[in-house]
Design a protein around this motif. Structure first.
Motif, PDB file in Angstrom:
ATOM      1  N   VAL A 148       1.554   4.760   0.700  1.00 40.02           N
ATOM      2  CA  VAL A 148       0.902   5.762   1.552  1.00 40.02           C
ATOM      3  C   VAL A 148       1.146   7.149   0.964  1.00 40.02           C
ATOM      4  O   VAL A 148       2.250   7.693   1.020  1.00 40.02           O
ATOM      5  CB  VAL A 148       1.418   5.671   3.006  1.00 40.02           C
ATOM      6  CG1 VAL A 148       0.760   6.734   3.868  1.00 40.02           C
ATOM      7  CG2 VAL A 148       1.135   4.283   3.575  1.00 40.02           C
ATOM      8  N   GLY A 152      -2.842   4.454  -0.011  1.00 47.43           N
ATOM      9  CA  GLY A 152      -3.423   4.630   1.318  1.00 47.43           C
ATOM     10  C   GLY A 152      -3.433   6.083   1.740  1.00 47.43           C
ATOM     11  O   GLY A 152      -2.427   6.789   1.600  1.00 47.43           O
ATOM     12  N   GLU A 153      -4.571   6.516   2.251  1.00 40.26           N
ATOM     13  CA  GLU A 153      -4.717   7.881   2.777  1.00 40.26           C
ATOM     14  C   GLU A 153      -5.209   7.796   4.217  1.00 40.26           C
ATOM     15  O   GLU A 153      -5.879   6.834   4.603  1.00 40.26           O
ATOM     16  CB  GLU A 153      -5.731   8.664   1.931  1.00 40.26           C
ATOM     17  CG  GLU A 153      -5.252   8.978   0.517  1.00 40.26           C
ATOM     18  CD  GLU A 153      -4.240  10.128   0.466  1.00 40.26           C
ATOM     19  OE1 GLU A 153      -4.258  10.987   1.375  1.00 40.26           O
ATOM     20  OE2 GLU A 153      -3.437  10.165  -0.489  1.00 40.26           O
ATOM     21  N   ASN A 154      -4.892   8.839   5.011  1.00 43.96           N
ATOM     22  CA  ASN A 154      -5.351   8.790   6.406  1.00 43.96           C
ATOM     23  C   ASN A 154      -6.391   9.854   6.736  1.00 43.96           C
ATOM     24  O   ASN A 154      -6.865   9.933   7.862  1.00 43.96           O
ATOM     25  CB  ASN A 154      -4.163   8.884   7.373  1.00 43.96           C
ATOM     26  CG  ASN A 154      -3.549  10.265   7.409  1.00 43.96           C
ATOM     27  OD1 ASN A 154      -3.670  11.025   6.448  1.00 43.96           O
ATOM     28  ND2 ASN A 154      -2.890  10.599   8.501  1.00 43.96           N
ATOM     29  N   HIS A 205      -8.737   0.114   6.885  1.00 43.68           N
ATOM     30  CA  HIS A 205      -7.818  -0.577   7.803  1.00 43.68           C
ATOM     31  C   HIS A 205      -8.161  -0.355   9.272  1.00 43.68           C
ATOM     32  O   HIS A 205      -7.927  -1.228  10.093  1.00 43.68           O
ATOM     33  CB  HIS A 205      -6.380  -0.073   7.587  1.00 43.68           C
ATOM     34  CG  HIS A 205      -5.747  -0.521   6.315  1.00 43.68           C
ATOM     35  ND1 HIS A 205      -4.529  -1.162   6.264  1.00 43.68           N
ATOM     36  CD2 HIS A 205      -6.150  -0.413   5.022  1.00 43.68           C
ATOM     37  CE1 HIS A 205      -4.214  -1.422   4.995  1.00 43.68           C
ATOM     38  NE2 HIS A 205      -5.187  -0.973   4.228  1.00 43.68           N
ATOM     39  N   TRP A 242      -8.348   2.510  -3.315  1.00 44.03           N
ATOM     40  CA  TRP A 242      -8.053   3.450  -2.228  1.00 44.03           C
ATOM     41  C   TRP A 242      -8.267   2.763  -0.883  1.00 44.03           C
ATOM     42  O   TRP A 242      -9.329   2.217  -0.629  1.00 44.03           O
ATOM     43  CB  TRP A 242      -8.952   4.685  -2.346  1.00 44.03           C
ATOM     44  CG  TRP A 242      -8.631   5.520  -3.544  1.00 44.03           C
ATOM     45  CD1 TRP A 242      -9.278   5.533  -4.741  1.00 44.03           C
ATOM     46  CD2 TRP A 242      -7.553   6.468  -3.663  1.00 44.03           C
ATOM     47  NE1 TRP A 242      -8.677   6.428  -5.608  1.00 44.03           N
ATOM     48  CE2 TRP A 242      -7.621   7.008  -4.964  1.00 44.03           C
ATOM     49  CE3 TRP A 242      -6.548   6.905  -2.793  1.00 44.03           C
ATOM     50  CZ2 TRP A 242      -6.711   7.964  -5.426  1.00 44.03           C
ATOM     51  CZ3 TRP A 242      -5.642   7.861  -3.255  1.00 44.03           C
ATOM     52  CH2 TRP A 242      -5.735   8.382  -4.548  1.00 44.03           C
ATOM     53  N   HIS A 243      -7.234   2.821  -0.049  1.00 46.03           N
ATOM     54  CA  HIS A 243      -7.311   2.255   1.296  1.00 46.03           C
ATOM     55  C   HIS A 243      -7.347   3.389   2.314  1.00 46.03           C
ATOM     56  O   HIS A 243      -6.522   4.304   2.253  1.00 46.03           O
ATOM     57  CB  HIS A 243      -6.091   1.373   1.590  1.00 46.03           C
ATOM     58  CG  HIS A 243      -6.096   0.069   0.868  1.00 46.03           C
ATOM     59  ND1 HIS A 243      -5.364  -1.024   1.301  1.00 46.03           N
ATOM     60  CD2 HIS A 243      -6.747  -0.339  -0.253  1.00 46.03           C
ATOM     61  CE1 HIS A 243      -5.565  -2.036   0.459  1.00 46.03           C
ATOM     62  NE2 HIS A 243      -6.390  -1.641  -0.487  1.00 46.03           N
ATOM     63  N   VAL A 269       0.876  -1.174   0.000  1.00 44.28           N
ATOM     64  CA  VAL A 269       0.000   0.000   0.000  1.00 44.28           C
ATOM     65  C   VAL A 269       0.913   1.224   0.000  1.00 44.28           C
ATOM     66  O   VAL A 269       1.675   1.440   0.945  1.00 44.28           O
ATOM     67  CB  VAL A 269      -0.918   0.031   1.244  1.00 44.28           C
ATOM     68  CG1 VAL A 269      -1.831   1.260   1.197  1.00 44.28           C
ATOM     69  CG2 VAL A 269      -1.745  -1.247   1.353  1.00 44.28           C
ATOM     70  N   SER A 303      -2.255  -6.570   8.138  1.00 43.98           N
ATOM     71  CA  SER A 303      -1.668  -5.306   7.695  1.00 43.98           C
ATOM     72  C   SER A 303      -0.789  -4.748   8.813  1.00 43.98           C
ATOM     73  O   SER A 303      -1.283  -4.225   9.806  1.00 43.98           O
ATOM     74  CB  SER A 303      -2.793  -4.318   7.336  1.00 43.98           C
ATOM     75  OG  SER A 303      -2.273  -3.020   7.136  1.00 43.98           O
ATOM     76  N   ILE A 339      -6.372   4.301   5.782  1.00 47.08           N
ATOM     77  CA  ILE A 339      -5.468   3.699   6.763  1.00 47.08           C
ATOM     78  C   ILE A 339      -5.443   4.459   8.092  1.00 47.08           C
ATOM     79  O   ILE A 339      -4.825   4.010   9.050  1.00 47.08           O
ATOM     80  CB  ILE A 339      -4.028   3.591   6.204  1.00 47.08           C
ATOM     81  CG1 ILE A 339      -3.473   4.986   5.852  1.00 47.08           C
ATOM     82  CG2 ILE A 339      -3.991   2.673   4.989  1.00 47.08           C
ATOM     83  CD1 ILE A 339      -2.001   5.001   5.515  1.00 47.08           C
ATOM     84  N   ARG A 373       2.345  -0.860   4.663  1.00 45.57           N
ATOM     85  CA  ARG A 373       1.931   0.511   4.362  1.00 45.57           C
ATOM     86  C   ARG A 373       3.187   1.384   4.311  1.00 45.57           C
ATOM     87  O   ARG A 373       3.758   1.727   5.345  1.00 45.57           O
ATOM     88  CB  ARG A 373       0.969   1.001   5.455  1.00 45.57           C
ATOM     89  CG  ARG A 373      -0.173   0.026   5.730  1.00 45.57           C
ATOM     90  CD  ARG A 373      -1.095   0.501   6.857  1.00 45.57           C
ATOM     91  NE  ARG A 373      -0.454   0.685   8.139  1.00 45.57           N
ATOM     92  CZ  ARG A 373      -0.294  -0.270   9.063  1.00 45.57           C
ATOM     93  NH1 ARG A 373      -0.722  -1.505   8.828  1.00 45.57           N
ATOM     94  NH2 ARG A 373       0.277  -0.004  10.213  1.00 45.57           N
TER      95      ARG A 373
END
Length: 220
Positions: free
Chosen positions: A23, A44-46, A86, A64-65, A21, A188, A67, A207
């Protein structure tokens, strides 16, 4: 090295079963497109808002994850497209994801975030809470979410033994939870600084941000 070179270097070292992933939080679309053009499709976006904005501008075959910490009141903004969430840290969040997924006639894959770090600032549930959820009648009624594994974040420390212990704890929890949900498949864990150790401890999803895109500038 360029973003493409970084990406190729990392991928060349990964076992076949490990998903990378990338990030991309705080990074501009131009940087993410460089990774995309190098063949990367999982990002991955937070922050939900940032992910929504990027998703609107970028190719639609990207997975798109989410995270980061999931704010329940913002789940609706990503429910139409998010591929994997996640950071599910309690049943209320899972229920909200299910509700919003249903509106879009989707089933959203999720990971239960297990607290393995010693720091209070890290989110997550205990192994007992996770097994309680998976065995509950309420959980069995959720038809628009699919829990496919677990996620964990190790303590931010130079002590490799402590990190190894925490990663091993997550793998043990995963094995325990499989007794209640045999189709669990994702662990993960592992980021730029510790992903080789995470993989050695059983991770099959890592990640990685700064090792691909370079250090983040939070003042941008």
């Amino acid at each position: 090295m360029s973003i493409q070179q970084n990406l190729h270097h990392i991928k060349s070292t990964l076992p076949e079963q490990v998903t990378l992933v990338a990030v991309s939080k705080t990074k501009p679309v131009s940087d993410i497109m460089q990774a995309y053009e190098a063949g990367q499709r999982v990002f991955g976006e937070n922050k939900i808002q940032e992910m929504v904005e990027k998703q609107e501008q970028m190719p639609k075959d990207i997975q798109w994850h989410m995270i980061g910490h999931v704010q329940r009141n913002k789940v609706k903004y990503m429910a139409s497209f998010v591929s994997l969430i996640h950071g599910v840290e309690n049943f209320k969040t899972l229920k909200e994801i299910n509700k919003q997924a249903k509106k879009h006639q989707r089933v959203i894959d999720c990971l239960l975030q297990i607290k393995i770090a010693s720091e209070d600032s890290k989110f997550g549930m205990s192994a007992n809470e996770a097994s309680g959820i998976l065995q509950s009648n309420e959980f069995s009624e959720l038809k628009n979410t699919n829990v496919i594994g677990v996620m964990g974040m190790a303590t931010f420390t130079e002590d490799k033994e402590q990190i190894k212990k925490e990663f091993t704890q997550l793998k043990t929890t995963f094995n325990h939870l499989k007794r209640f949900k045999p189709d669990l498949k994702v662990i993960s864990m592992g980021m730029s600084g510790d992903y080789p150790l995470a993989i050695a401890c059983g991770s099959n999803m890592i990640r990685v941000g700064s090792s691909i895109f370079g250090e983040r500038n939070y003042n941008e």
